[in-house]
Design a protein around this motif. Structure first.
Motif, PDB file in Angstrom:
ATOM      1  N   ASP A   1     -10.719   5.231  -2.772  1.00  0.00           N
ATOM      2  CA  ASP A   1     -10.155   4.437  -1.689  1.00  0.00           C
ATOM      3  C   ASP A   1      -8.730   4.057  -2.057  1.00  0.00           C
ATOM      4  O   ASP A   1      -8.450   3.663  -3.195  1.00  0.00           O
ATOM      5  CB  ASP A   1     -10.971   3.166  -1.449  1.00  0.00           C
ATOM      6  CG  ASP A   1     -12.314   3.457  -0.804  1.00  0.00           C
ATOM      7  OD1 ASP A   1     -12.437   4.488  -0.108  1.00  0.00           O
ATOM      8  OD2 ASP A   1     -13.245   2.659  -0.996  1.00  0.00           O
ATOM      9  N   ALA A   2      -7.834   4.194  -1.097  1.00  0.00           N
ATOM     10  CA  ALA A   2      -6.422   3.877  -1.317  1.00  0.00           C
ATOM     11  C   ALA A   2      -6.209   2.368  -1.293  1.00  0.00           C
ATOM     12  O   ALA A   2      -7.016   1.623  -0.732  1.00  0.00           O
ATOM     13  CB  ALA A   2      -5.573   4.548  -0.240  1.00  0.00           C
ATOM     14  N   PRO A   3      -5.095   1.919  -1.867  1.00  0.00           N
ATOM     15  CA  PRO A   3      -4.787   0.483  -1.818  1.00  0.00           C
ATOM     16  C   PRO A   3      -4.359   0.070  -0.407  1.00  0.00           C
ATOM     17  O   PRO A   3      -4.017   0.916   0.418  1.00  0.00           O
ATOM     18  CB  PRO A   3      -3.618   0.354  -2.797  1.00  0.00           C
ATOM     19  CG  PRO A   3      -2.944   1.682  -2.739  1.00  0.00           C
ATOM     20  CD  PRO A   3      -4.048   2.692  -2.543  1.00  0.00           C
ATOM     21  N   GLU A   4      -4.368  -1.224  -0.170  1.00  0.00           N
ATOM     22  CA  GLU A   4      -3.855  -1.761   1.094  1.00  0.00           C
ATOM     23  C   GLU A   4      -2.412  -1.319   1.271  1.00  0.00           C
ATOM     24  O   GLU A   4      -1.663  -1.226   0.300  1.00  0.00           O
ATOM     25  CB  GLU A   4      -3.904  -3.295   1.078  1.00  0.00           C
ATOM     26  CG  GLU A   4      -5.284  -3.866   1.052  1.00  0.00           C
ATOM     27  CD  GLU A   4      -5.737  -4.342   2.418  1.00  0.00           C
ATOM     28  OE1 GLU A   4      -4.890  -4.626   3.288  1.00  0.00           O
ATOM     29  OE2 GLU A   4      -6.961  -4.419   2.598  1.00  0.00           O
ATOM     30  N   HIS A   5      -2.012  -1.082   2.506  1.00  0.00           N
ATOM     31  CA  HIS A   5      -0.647  -0.641   2.778  1.00  0.00           C
ATOM     32  C   HIS A   5       0.336  -1.765   2.464  1.00  0.00           C
ATOM     33  O   HIS A   5       0.246  -2.864   2.999  1.00  0.00           O
ATOM     34  CB  HIS A   5      -0.509  -0.227   4.247  1.00  0.00           C
ATOM     35  CG  HIS A   5       0.869   0.238   4.612  1.00  0.00           C
ATOM     36  ND1 HIS A   5       1.405   1.396   4.118  1.00  0.00           N
ATOM     37  CD2 HIS A   5       1.814  -0.313   5.396  1.00  0.00           C
ATOM     38  CE1 HIS A   5       2.622   1.550   4.599  1.00  0.00           C
ATOM     39  NE2 HIS A   5       2.894   0.524   5.375  1.00  0.00           N
TER      40      HIS A   5
ATOM     41  N   LYS B   1       2.436   3.295  -6.800  1.00  0.00           N
ATOM     42  CA  LYS B   1       1.883   2.647  -7.991  1.00  0.00           C
ATOM     43  C   LYS B   1       0.451   3.114  -8.247  1.00  0.00           C
ATOM     44  O   LYS B   1       0.081   3.440  -9.381  1.00  0.00           O
ATOM     45  CB  LYS B   1       1.920   1.124  -7.825  1.00  0.00           C
ATOM     46  CG  LYS B   1       1.407   0.369  -9.017  1.00  0.00           C
ATOM     47  CD  LYS B   1       1.487  -1.132  -8.810  1.00  0.00           C
ATOM     48  CE  LYS B   1       0.907  -1.846 -10.015  1.00  0.00           C
ATOM     49  NZ  LYS B   1       0.805  -3.273  -9.807  1.00  0.00           N
ATOM     50  N   PHE B   2      -0.353   3.191  -7.189  1.00  0.00           N
ATOM     51  CA  PHE B   2      -1.741   3.640  -7.288  1.00  0.00           C
ATOM     52  C   PHE B   2      -1.812   5.071  -7.841  1.00  0.00           C
ATOM     53  O   PHE B   2      -2.601   5.371  -8.734  1.00  0.00           O
ATOM     54  CB  PHE B   2      -2.382   3.557  -5.895  1.00  0.00           C
ATOM     55  CG  PHE B   2      -3.802   4.018  -5.817  1.00  0.00           C
ATOM     56  CD1 PHE B   2      -4.833   3.219  -6.272  1.00  0.00           C
ATOM     57  CD2 PHE B   2      -4.112   5.256  -5.261  1.00  0.00           C
ATOM     58  CE1 PHE B   2      -6.148   3.644  -6.171  1.00  0.00           C
ATOM     59  CE2 PHE B   2      -5.420   5.688  -5.158  1.00  0.00           C
ATOM     60  CZ  PHE B   2      -6.446   4.872  -5.625  1.00  0.00           C
TER      61      PHE B   2
ATOM     62  N   ALA C   1       2.882   0.337  -2.903  1.00  0.00           N
ATOM     63  CA  ALA C   1       1.496   0.276  -3.381  1.00  0.00           C
ATOM     64  C   ALA C   1       0.902   1.658  -3.627  1.00  0.00           C
ATOM     65  O   ALA C   1       0.235   1.879  -4.643  1.00  0.00           O
ATOM     66  CB  ALA C   1       0.629  -0.504  -2.401  1.00  0.00           C
ATOM     67  N   MET C   2       1.149   2.597  -2.716  1.00  0.00           N
ATOM     68  CA  MET C   2       0.563   3.927  -2.873  1.00  0.00           C
ATOM     69  C   MET C   2       1.171   4.646  -4.079  1.00  0.00           C
ATOM     70  O   MET C   2       0.459   5.289  -4.845  1.00  0.00           O
ATOM     71  CB  MET C   2       0.750   4.756  -1.602  1.00  0.00           C
ATOM     72  CG  MET C   2       0.080   6.106  -1.668  1.00  0.00           C
ATOM     73  SD  MET C   2      -1.718   6.044  -1.698  1.00  0.00           S
ATOM     74  CE  MET C   2      -2.059   6.138   0.049  1.00  0.00           C
TER      75      MET C   2
ATOM     76  N   GLU D   1      -0.893   5.100 -11.510  1.00  0.00           N
ATOM     77  CA  GLU D   1      -1.978   4.540 -12.323  1.00  0.00           C
ATOM     78  C   GLU D   1      -3.109   5.534 -12.542  1.00  0.00           C
ATOM     79  O   GLU D   1      -3.838   5.441 -13.531  1.00  0.00           O
ATOM     80  CB  GLU D   1      -2.534   3.271 -11.671  1.00  0.00           C
ATOM     81  CG  GLU D   1      -1.586   2.098 -11.753  1.00  0.00           C
ATOM     82  CD  GLU D   1      -2.043   0.896 -10.930  1.00  0.00           C
ATOM     83  OE1 GLU D   1      -3.007   1.013 -10.139  1.00  0.00           O
ATOM     84  OE2 GLU D   1      -1.412  -0.165 -11.089  1.00  0.00           O
TER      85      GLU D   1
END
Length: 117
Positions: A41-45, A52-53, A49-50, A56
Motif C-alpha cells: 500500500d502506498a503512503p498518503e498523498h 521517500k516511500f 511522500a511517494m 525506503e
C-alpha cells in the motif's frame, strides 16, 4: 540486482504517480530475470511522500505513467532512474515490455485524467 517501483492499482499501472493506491516492487537480477515481486500500500498523498516511500524500499528505478515536475525533480535529486509515460496496463505486461525494450511510452505529464483526482 535492481528494484523497479511501479505505481499500481488493481493489477495495473496507475496513471498518476503520486496518487497511486499501491506500489509494486519488481526485483530484477543482472541477467534481466525477475526474481521478486511485492505489492505494498502506498503512503498518503503528500509532497515527497511517494519518493521517500520508494527510497525506503530500495528501488533504484521508477516505471510510471504521468507525474508532475516536483516528483520528477525529487526522483532525480535522490538518484532514482525515471521511466515515465508508460501505459496503464497489466503490471506483468508492462514489466515484460520494459525489460524486453518494446514498451511504447506516451505523455508523461500529469493531467489528472483517469486518476480519480
Amino acid at each position: 540486482m535492481r528494484k523497479i517501483a511501479i505505481p499500481t492499482y488493481n493489477g495495473k499501472l496507475w496513471p498518476h504517480f503520486g496518487k497511486a493506491p499501491q506500489v509494486t516492487f519488481i526485483t530484477v537480477d543482472d541477467n534481466g530475470n525477475i526474481t521478486g515481486k511485492e505489492l505494498l500500500d502506498a503512503p498518503e498523498h503528500a509532497h515527497g511522500a511517494m519518493v521517500k516511500f520508494i527510497l525506503e524500499h530500495g528501488a533504484s528505478e521508477v516505471l510510471c505513467g504521468g507525474l508532475g515536475m516536483g516528483a520528477v525533480n525529487l526522483l532525480h535529486q535522490v538518484g532514482i532512474e525515471l521511466h515515465a509515460g508508460a501505459p496503464a496496463i497489466d503490471i506483468d505486461e508492462v514489466v515484460k515490455q520494459y525489460l524486453d525494450g518494446t514498451i511504447q511510452y506516451g505523455d508523461s505529464s500529469c493531467h489528472h485524467d483517469g486518476c480519480a483526482h
